[in-house]
Design an enzyme around this catalytic site. Sequence first.
Site, short mmCIF file in Angstrom:
data_model
loop_
_atom_site.label_atom_id
_atom_site.label_comp_id
_atom_site.label_asym_id
_atom_site.label_seq_id
_atom_site.Cartn_x
_atom_site.Cartn_y
_atom_site.Cartn_z
N GLY A 182 -5.85 -10.10 -0.36
CA GLY A 182 -4.77 -9.46 0.41
C GLY A 182 -5.07 -8.01 0.66
O GLY A 182 -5.77 -7.37 -0.12
N CYS A 183 -4.53 -7.47 1.78
CA CYS A 183 -4.80 -6.06 2.12
C CYS A 183 -3.83 -5.10 1.47
O CYS A 183 -4.13 -3.93 1.30
CB CYS A 183 -4.74 -5.84 3.63
SG CYS A 183 -6.20 -6.46 4.46
N VAL A 184 -2.64 -5.56 1.14
CA VAL A 184 -1.64 -4.64 0.58
C VAL A 184 -1.11 -5.20 -0.73
O VAL A 184 -0.77 -6.36 -0.81
CB VAL A 184 -0.47 -4.44 1.55
CG1 VAL A 184 0.54 -3.49 0.92
CG2 VAL A 184 -0.95 -3.88 2.87
#
Lengths: 150, 104
Positions: B102-104
Amino acid sequence: MTTTTTLQEQPLVPDFGEEADTDRKLVIICSKGNLDMAYPALVMANAALGEGIETHLFFTFWGFDVINNATMQDLKFTPVGNTAMHIQQAGAVRPEMLEQIVAMDGHLWACKMSFDMQHLSEDDLYDGVDGVISAADFMDLSQDGQLLFI
Amino acid sequence: MMTTTIAGRELQVNEEGFLTDPTQWDEELAGVLAGQIGIMLTDAHWKAIRFLRSDHAVTGQTPTLRRVSTTGGIPVKQLFTLFPKKPAKKMAYIAGLPKPVGCV
């Protein structure tokens, strides 16, 4: 006679870059106040900080809306002029994304000229903003950094 | 599929060295993996590692820093203290899980 070579193999352990020099620095100029232009900077700043990279965000012109308490809850997408938008939406910068950037020791800087033009006081800005700085200050802090303009 | 031998165990790993089979992991191994990257596990570390394991068991994904913070209840700042510089990846390694995607 056969010779058996016994190699004392080192176990494979991920390289977390401990030996690499750690002075990589990322500077992101946030010049847009559209919701869809605010997020890329916030997401990438989070990612950079998660990788141990010194990170600065410089908010200028319309980007000021992202850290202005009066506007940060009301950033918008617009379908106008963007054929990829099929529905109208509005939204807020989730303050927790800014909180997380600050928690990871990321730095938020406000542009002095935009600040003055909008007749703002420091109380108008998001709490986590480090300071209001001039273009020349920005030159100092971005020295040797990698720059992204959004 | 690659393997590497750590603490006398043959472990399946990816090309970077992250374990690819979560069932090969146990808490004793966690201590050894942590030692490989210079971390001595304390109760505070264990809280994070156990959250990663339990969350992964439910979602099938390694939680991101943000998720460890919001759902696991460990402040991001503390994670950086416990697992310096790259907490998301270091926690994943010690917990025997893939890097978070995931990016965040």
